[in-house]
Design a protein around this motif. Structure first.
Motif, PDB file in Angstrom:
ATOM      1  N   ALA A   1      58.206  55.600  30.453  1.00 47.96           N
ATOM      2  CA  ALA A   1      58.945  55.535  31.720  1.00 47.96           C
ATOM      3  C   ALA A   1      59.065  56.921  32.353  1.00 47.96           C
ATOM      4  CB  ALA A   1      60.329  54.927  31.502  1.00 47.96           C
ATOM      5  N   MET A   2      59.342  57.948  31.552  1.00 49.10           N
ATOM      6  CA  MET A   2      59.457  59.308  32.099  1.00 49.10           C
ATOM      7  C   MET A   2      58.146  59.746  32.738  1.00 49.10           C
ATOM      8  SD  MET A   2      62.474  60.397  32.017  1.00 49.10           S
ATOM      9  CE  MET A   2      62.225  62.065  32.530  1.00 49.10           C
ATOM     10  N   GLU A   3      57.038  59.442  32.068  1.00 50.49           N
ATOM     11  CA  GLU A   3      55.728  59.782  32.649  1.00 50.49           C
ATOM     12  C   GLU A   3      55.527  59.054  33.972  1.00 50.49           C
ATOM     13  OE1 GLU A   3      52.318  59.482  30.040  1.00 50.49           O
ATOM     14  OE2 GLU A   3      53.432  60.576  28.485  1.00 50.49           O
ATOM     15  N   PHE A   4      55.954  57.790  33.993  1.00 54.66           N
ATOM     16  CA  PHE A   4      55.827  57.017  35.240  1.00 54.66           C
ATOM     17  C   PHE A   4      56.710  57.615  36.333  1.00 54.66           C
ATOM     18  CE2 PHE A   4      57.682  53.816  38.043  1.00 54.66           C
ATOM     19  CZ  PHE A   4      56.532  53.458  38.743  1.00 54.66           C
ATOM     20  N   PHE A   5      57.953  57.992  36.000  1.00 56.07           N
ATOM     21  CA  PHE A   5      58.860  58.575  37.006  1.00 56.07           C
ATOM     22  C   PHE A   5      58.258  59.853  37.599  1.00 56.07           C
ATOM     23  CE2 PHE A   5      62.670  56.707  34.422  1.00 56.07           C
ATOM     24  CZ  PHE A   5      62.429  55.455  34.974  1.00 56.07           C
ATOM     25  N   LYS A   6      57.650  60.669  36.739  1.00 59.01           N
ATOM     26  CA  LYS A   6      57.027  61.918  37.217  1.00 59.01           C
ATOM     27  C   LYS A   6      55.845  61.617  38.130  1.00 59.01           C
ATOM     28  CE  LYS A   6      58.591  64.553  33.227  1.00 59.01           C
ATOM     29  NZ  LYS A   6      58.293  64.957  31.850  1.00 59.01           N
ATOM     30  N   HIS A   7      55.050  60.629  37.729  1.00 55.78           N
ATOM     31  CA  HIS A   7      53.903  60.201  38.538  1.00 55.78           C
ATOM     32  C   HIS A   7      54.385  59.681  39.891  1.00 55.78           C
ATOM     33  CE1 HIS A   7      50.206  58.029  39.636  1.00 55.78           C
ATOM     34  NE2 HIS A   7      50.991  56.999  39.901  1.00 55.78           N
ATOM     35  N   ARG A   8      55.438  58.875  39.873  1.00 54.77           N
ATOM     36  CA  ARG A   8      55.994  58.296  41.108  1.00 54.77           C
ATOM     37  C   ARG A   8      56.461  59.402  42.052  1.00 54.77           C
ATOM     38  NH1 ARG A   8      61.067  54.344  40.256  1.00 54.77           N
ATOM     39  NH2 ARG A   8      62.053  56.307  39.650  1.00 54.77           N
ATOM     40  N   GLN A   9      57.139  60.393  41.476  1.00 57.68           N
ATOM     41  CA  GLN A   9      57.639  61.496  42.308  1.00 57.68           C
ATOM     42  C   GLN A   9      56.477  62.300  42.924  1.00 57.68           C
ATOM     43  OE1 GLN A   9      60.209  64.662  40.551  1.00 57.68           O
ATOM     44  NE2 GLN A   9      61.722  63.788  41.908  1.00 57.68           N
ATOM     45  N   ALA A  10      55.443  62.532  42.109  1.00 57.08           N
ATOM     46  CA  ALA A  10      54.271  63.283  42.601  1.00 57.08           C
ATOM     47  C   ALA A  10      53.607  62.535  43.751  1.00 57.08           C
ATOM     48  CB  ALA A  10      53.284  63.502  41.457  1.00 57.08           C
ATOM     49  N   GLN A  11      53.513  61.203  43.611  1.00 55.27           N
ATOM     50  CA  GLN A  11      52.896  60.382  44.674  1.00 55.27           C
ATOM     51  C   GLN A  11      53.733  60.454  45.954  1.00 55.27           C
ATOM     52  OE1 GLN A  11      49.927  60.128  42.957  1.00 55.27           O
ATOM     53  NE2 GLN A  11      49.748  58.337  44.248  1.00 55.27           N
ATOM     54  N   GLN A  12      55.054  60.381  45.788  1.00 57.08           N
ATOM     55  CA  GLN A  12      55.942  60.419  46.958  1.00 57.08           C
ATOM     56  C   GLN A  12      55.859  61.769  47.666  1.00 57.08           C
ATOM     57  OE1 GLN A  12      59.498  59.361  44.884  1.00 57.08           O
ATOM     58  NE2 GLN A  12      59.259  57.163  45.234  1.00 57.08           N
ATOM     59  N   THR A  13      55.773  62.832  46.872  1.00 58.95           N
ATOM     60  CA  THR A  13      55.651  64.180  47.443  1.00 58.95           C
ATOM     61  C   THR A  13      54.364  64.279  48.255  1.00 58.95           C
ATOM     62  OG1 THR A  13      56.803  65.020  45.504  1.00 58.95           O
ATOM     63  CG2 THR A  13      55.678  66.649  46.872  1.00 58.95           C
ATOM     64  N   LYS A  14      53.283  63.717  47.688  1.00 59.00           N
ATOM     65  CA  LYS A  14      51.975  63.743  48.370  1.00 59.00           C
ATOM     66  C   LYS A  14      52.052  63.018  49.717  1.00 59.00           C
ATOM     67  CE  LYS A  14      48.575  62.928  45.417  1.00 59.00           C
ATOM     68  NZ  LYS A  14      47.535  62.115  44.740  1.00 59.00           N
ATOM     69  N   VAL A  15      52.708  61.856  49.689  1.00 61.31           N
ATOM     70  CA  VAL A  15      52.858  61.064  50.928  1.00 61.31           C
ATOM     71  C   VAL A  15      53.665  61.857  51.960  1.00 61.31           C
ATOM     72  CG1 VAL A  15      53.957  59.000  51.903  1.00 61.31           C
ATOM     73  CG2 VAL A  15      52.621  58.827  49.806  1.00 61.31           C
ATOM     74  N   ASP A  16      54.760  62.494  51.508  1.00 52.34           N
ATOM     75  CA  ASP A  16      55.608  63.289  52.423  1.00 52.34           C
ATOM     76  C   ASP A  16      54.823  64.439  53.045  1.00 52.34           C
ATOM     77  OD1 ASP A  16      57.641  61.628  51.793  1.00 52.34           O
ATOM     78  OD2 ASP A  16      58.657  62.991  50.404  1.00 52.34           O
ATOM     79  N   VAL A  17      54.017  65.121  52.218  1.00 51.78           N
ATOM     80  CA  VAL A  17      53.215  66.259  52.706  1.00 51.78           C
ATOM     81  C   VAL A  17      52.206  65.782  53.742  1.00 51.78           C
ATOM     82  CG1 VAL A  17      51.442  67.940  52.027  1.00 51.78           C
ATOM     83  CG2 VAL A  17      53.515  67.703  50.660  1.00 51.78           C
ATOM     84  N   ASN A  18      51.536  64.664  53.440  1.00 50.26           N
ATOM     85  CA  ASN A  18      50.542  64.121  54.384  1.00 50.26           C
ATOM     86  C   ASN A  18      51.183  63.709  55.698  1.00 50.26           C
ATOM     87  OD1 ASN A  18      48.587  64.508  52.514  1.00 50.26           O
ATOM     88  ND2 ASN A  18      48.462  62.377  51.837  1.00 50.26           N
ATOM     89  N   ALA A  19      52.362  63.102  55.591  1.00 46.15           N
ATOM     90  CA  ALA A  19      53.076  62.659  56.799  1.00 46.15           C
ATOM     91  C   ALA A  19      53.454  63.868  57.658  1.00 46.15           C
ATOM     92  CB  ALA A  19      54.318  61.881  56.413  1.00 46.15           C
ATOM     93  N   ALA A  20      53.914  64.938  56.991  1.00 44.70           N
ATOM     94  CA  ALA A  20      54.305  66.160  57.716  1.00 44.70           C
ATOM     95  C   ALA A  20      53.089  66.778  58.406  1.00 44.70           C
ATOM     96  CB  ALA A  20      54.925  67.157  56.750  1.00 44.70           C
ATOM     97  N   ASP A  21      51.951  66.800  57.721  1.00 40.50           N
ATOM     98  CA  ASP A  21      50.714  67.362  58.307  1.00 40.50           C
ATOM     99  C   ASP A  21      50.328  66.608  59.566  1.00 40.50           C
ATOM    100  OD1 ASP A  21      50.539  69.221  56.395  1.00 40.50           O
ATOM    101  OD2 ASP A  21      48.879  68.332  55.268  1.00 40.50           O
TER     102      ASP A  21
END
Length: 464
Positions: free
Chosen positions: A436-456
């Motif tokens: 679950a911890m690995e999944f939570f970290k993966h989920r956060q990384a994906q969300q960060t990526k989406v936020d960065v792309n949206a900002a760009d």
């Protein structure tokens, strides 16, 4: 009386054949069609799907359940639940079990099939009460197995106790395909004497008799059977839905299901089966009949596990020695049914006994847990010599094991507070902390990526 059908394609069928690797995205396009069939229920959650979603697919199992619930507007959704183990491999405290049941029903589950690997009904009490409290349907499943202690009176008496416990229905869970047709006839009739609850039968095609077993069971009064749409049926999965529908057509047991609609659903899953065969995810071996199941009473999944353990130890020539050792270990451990996790525990100990050249020279920590009563009570007493060798002077637990477990929920909440995005995250973590911890970290990384792309995208200058 029409027999009802539970469709397993979204849970046990792909768990049994392709190691639970079907993704939510693969499921969603066909849901609307499946919802029109008129199934008694669709089994779509629980079992190994929870672990596999987090571990291999990097999907949130709770999100999958919510999406399935949104799509199935007319059909009951069903899950498999391992009693006090929930979906994990250890016993959890009552507050975790209660919260998991509450959240499962809140997110869309209608029917919870609850079982215990020892058929120790004490390990089911909390889950059944919680399901009743949440107005869910609590189905208790008895793990079917063979042995001189498992008499018709044993099954009948358990059926009576299950009704008293407040269950809404009873299931015979034949995980290894050990139930043969004429025994099914006797078993269903005995259960009908023991209870007024609806009776469901779940089996696997591993030994080649499952469709005939269903036929005799239905004739004896079985109310519901588990089947899988044809591309993911047979072998270590269930009999094909279309075949059973055709079998009972025009009889008093006619399911009333539409073969044309079922054919469209099968057409949707066929390319998935072909792709799984091509990639090696679906091994043609698991599609055949394995009569060793009946000879050694070992479930198909357990057999493949043994082969890989022996391969790793470069001791494949010891295969038949291990098969002969399994019934002996099972006897020493009180003759439990062989189903997760008892099948893995017995199998691994049998491999060790053979490879070490001395029985119980090495004892796994899981075997010690069984012999110290941590999993509950078996139908027969443990072998006292083996118990002494494994746990020494430790005083075995004789009460319901969960009575010894202090509440755990608050501790889990504290441990994941910085990662928590939804209430259900604490339950994912409770069952599979590292995964679950690995999944939570993966989920956060994906969300960060989406936020960065949206900002760009936002910051791009557009010509006027």
């Amino acid at each position: 009386m029409a027999v009802k059908i539970t469709e397993t394609i979204l849970r046990d069928a792909h768990q049994s054949l392709i190691a639970t690797r079907m993704t939510t995205e693969q499921m969603l396009p066909i849901i609307e069609k499946m919802d029109q069939v008129g199934y008694h229920s669709v089994e779509c959650w629980g079992g190994a799907t929870f672990d596999a979603s987090l571990r291999f697919l990097k999907e949130d199992p709770w999100e999958r359940l919510r999406k399935l619930r949104a799509g199935f507007k007319n059909t009951k959704l069903q899950m498999l639940f391992r009693g006090q183990n929930i979906l994990g491999y250890n016993h959890y405290s009552d507050d975790v079990v209660e919260y998991f049941v509450q959240k499962s029903i809140a997110n869309g589950i209608d029917i919870i099939r609850i079982f215990d690997c020892f058929n120790d009904l004490r390990n089911l009490e909390t889950a059944v009460k919680a399901a009743n409290k949440e107005k869910g349907h609590a189905q208790i499943a008895l793990a079917y197995t063979l042995g001189d202690a498992y008499t018709l009176d044993y099954w009948k008496e358990n059926a009576r106790r299950i009704e008293e416990m407040g269950a809404d229905s009873l299931c015979i869970k034949d995980m290894a395909g050990l139930l043969v047709p004429y025994e099914a006839d006797k078993l269903v009739k005995a259960l009908k004497e023991g209870t007024k609850l609806p009776i469901q039968l779940h089996t696997h095609y591993t030994s080649g008799v499952a469709a005939m077993t269903y036929m005799k069971a239905v004739e004896a009064g079985c109310d519901i059977i588990d089947t899988a749409i044809s591309p993911f049926s047979m072998g270590t999965s269930q009999p094909a839905t279309e075949v059973m529908v055709e079998t009972f057509k025009g009889t008093e047991y006619d399911t009333g299901l539409d073969q044309n609609l079922l054919a469209e659903i099968a057409n949707y899953f066929r390319p998935m089966q072909e792709e799984a065969l091509k990639s090696g995810l679906l091994n043609p071996k698991v599609m055949g009949v394995d009569i060793k199941t009946l000879l050694y009473q070992v479930p198909g999944g357990m057999l493949s596990n043994l082969v890989s353990q022996l391969k790793e130890a470069k001791a494949e020539d010891k295969y038949y020695d291990v098969l002969r050792e399994i019934p002996r270990v099972r006897q020493d451990l009180g003759e439990p049914p062989l189903v997760t996790p008892s099948s893995q525990i017995v199998g691994t100990q049998a491999v060790l006994n053979v490879l070490q050249g001395e029985r119980y020279k090495m004892v796994t920590k899981e075997t010690k847990k069984v012999l110290s009563g941590e999993f509950g009570q078996t139908i027969k007493p443990f072998n006292p010599e083996v118990q002494k060798k494994a746990i020494g002077d430790v005083e075995p637990i004789t009460c319901r094991p969960a009575d010894k477990i202090a509440p755990q929920l608050a501790k889990f909440e504290e441990e994941i507070k910085e990662w928590k995005q939804q209430d259900e995250d604490v339950l994912s973590y409770a069952l599979f902390p590292q995964v679950a911890m690995e999944f939570f970290k993966h989920r956060q990384a994906q969300q960060t990526k989406v936020d960065v792309n949206a900002a760009d995208t936002k910051n791009q200058a557009y010509p006027v």
